[in-house]
Design an enzyme around this catalytic site. Structure first.
Site, PDB file in Angstrom:
ATOM      1  N   LYS A   1      -5.551   9.153   5.959  1.00 24.09           N
ATOM      2  CA  LYS A   1      -4.742   8.354   6.895  1.00 24.09           C
ATOM      3  C   LYS A   1      -4.063   9.312   7.864  1.00 24.09           C
ATOM      4  O   LYS A   1      -2.916   9.714   7.684  1.00 24.09           O
ATOM      5  CB  LYS A   1      -3.709   7.543   6.097  1.00 24.09           C
ATOM      6  CG  LYS A   1      -3.854   6.053   6.331  1.00 24.09           C
ATOM      7  CD  LYS A   1      -3.005   5.244   5.434  1.00 24.09           C
ATOM      8  CE  LYS A   1      -2.239   4.152   6.138  1.00 24.09           C
ATOM      9  NZ  LYS A   1      -2.996   3.204   6.948  1.00 24.09           N
TER      10      LYS A   1
HETATM   11  N1  PMP Z   1      -8.708   1.172   6.543  1.00 24.56           N
HETATM   12  C1  PMP Z   1      -7.804   1.562   7.452  1.00 24.56           C
HETATM   13  C2  PMP Z   1      -8.279   2.198   8.727  1.00 24.56           C
HETATM   14  C3  PMP Z   1      -6.443   1.374   7.201  1.00 24.56           C
HETATM   15  O1  PMP Z   1      -5.530   1.759   8.099  1.00 24.56           O
HETATM   16  C4  PMP Z   1      -6.036   0.745   5.993  1.00 24.56           C
HETATM   17  C5  PMP Z   1      -4.592   0.500   5.723  1.00 24.56           C
HETATM   18  N2  PMP Z   1      -3.990   1.612   5.118  1.00 24.56           N
HETATM   19  C6  PMP Z   1      -7.016   0.382   5.069  1.00 24.56           C
HETATM   20  C7  PMP Z   1      -8.346   0.606   5.395  1.00 24.56           C
HETATM   21  C8  PMP Z   1      -6.635  -0.195   3.750  1.00 24.56           C
HETATM   22  O2  PMP Z   1      -6.075   0.809   2.938  1.00 24.56           O
HETATM   23  P1  PMP Z   1      -5.030   0.505   1.810  1.00 24.56           P
HETATM   24  O3  PMP Z   1      -5.637  -0.488   0.925  1.00 24.56           O
HETATM   25  O4  PMP Z   1      -4.828   1.810   1.120  1.00 24.56           O
HETATM   26  O5  PMP Z   1      -3.799   0.015   2.460  1.00 24.56           O
END
Ligand code: PMP
Length: 329
Positions: free
Chosen positions: A157
């Site tokens: 991220k």
């Molecule tokens: N893909 C992207 C590009 C995101 O920003 C997110 C949100 N964090 C997700 C997938 C989903 O990730 P998570 O389940 O860890 O929130």
């Protein structure tokens, strides 16, 4: 949107107004930061706020930082303690969302990742729905392609890569859709603008593999486990073609923000019946019980803010070497 009362900033909790950076800050100029989004769920029956999988989110946060060469003075446990302390100070008695950020804080010109010092901040806000229509989102295939792992690490991220997500999201919304489906450079389905993608095809639940340039989502991992344990379904991780969107029985996004949102139309074509299907309905039901702490088997994922955790202390101020003072642990 009301501003938070507090922030965890430079190793301690401060009034939000004191969590400020200068315009030359490296992370602001070059996107050299990583972040996480974590939800807290209010459980009315227990009078408790449960934070969902904070240590797993912070582990990915630290891994994302590692991809940018960041050495943070805090571990996943200490970050969790800081977050729980912040939520207690905010006195939330409703669903909320916490945003953690680690960014290169030097006020200096020069694009690089070395010889820089990271700082961590955490803030939290009351938060409800991310997509208005979680039971029937209308998605479009974006004209923007998902950032490639060889351009910016896709599994992490990373702040800078969210320009990619923002381009896709705004393009979709300005054209009247709820969300974007973003293809990777190979033309296969990667994910939403900020959510992972699942579909049901010929009765099988399918999601793209991490190596298709998707974020290593915590909700994706949760959903795969819940499908296996609670719905007797092994999720198939395989590359998904764009054209499968038009013949899938169901499709849905999963993510911390989006939770589990059914995609019922794509580019004006119905997916399956054009209404939320039985698989999305079933996994949503399980998921919402789990995140609110209503399934004892998964309580280990739910960190209580006010209960047993109330005696846990937030990290104290840093010593001269930037470490957290032992007395504060
Ligand atoms: N893909 C992207 C590009 C995101 O920003 C997110 C949100 N964090 C997700 C997938 C989903 O990730 P998570 O389940 O860890 O929130």
């Amino acid at each position: 949107m009301a501003l938070p009362k507090f922030a965890f900033f430079r190793g301690r909790r401060v009034p939000y107004s004191e969590a400020r950076v200068g315009v030359l800050t490296h992370g602001l100029n070059y996107g050299t930061g990583v972040f996480s989004g974590i939800r807290g769920y209010w459980n009315d029956a227990e009078g408790e706020l449960f934070v969902f999988r904070p240590e797993d989110h912070f582990r990915r946060f630290l891994e994302s930082g590692k991809m940018l060469g960041m050495e943070l003075p805090l571990g996943a446990k200490e970050l969790t303690d800081a977050l729980l302390d912040l939520l207690r100070a905010e006195e939330f008695h409703e669903d909320c969302y916490a945003r953690s950020l680690a960014f290169y804080a030097d006020e200096t010109v020069g694009v690089r990742l070395h010889d820089l010092t990271p700082e961590v901040s955490i803030v939290a806000l009351p938060y409800g729905r991310y997509i208005d229509n979680e039971e029937g989102a209308h998605a479009t295939v974006s004209s923007w392609r998902r950032v490639d792992d060889n351009a910016i690490p896709a599994r992490g991220k990373i702040v800078g890569s969210y320009v990619n997500s923002a381009l896709a999201k705004s393009e979709a919304m300005r054209a009247g859709f709820d969300e974007a489906i973003v293809l990777n450079a190979d033309g296969h389905i990667a994910e939403g603008s900020a959510a992972n993608f699942f579909m049901v095809r010929n009765g099988a639940v399918v999601t793209p593999p991490i190596t298709d340039n998707i974020l290593e989502g915590i909700t994706r991992r949760t959903v795969i486990e819940l499908f296996a344990n609670e719905l007797d379904t092994t999720v198939v991780e395989r590359t998904i073609d764009r054209s499968e969107l038009y013949v899938a029985e169901e499709a849905f996004f999963v993510g911390t923000g989006v939770q589990i949102a059914a995609i019922t139309r794509v580019d004006h074509s119905p997916i399956g019946t054009g209404r939320i299907g039985p698989v999305a309905t079933a996994i949503r039901e399980v998921y919402f019980e789990v995140v609110r702490g209503q399934r004892p088997k998964y309580r280990r994922w739910c960190a209580p803010v006010y209960g047993a955790a109330a005696v846990r202390k937030a990290p104290g101020p840093r010593d001269k070497r930037g470490r957290i003072a032992a007395a504060g642990r």
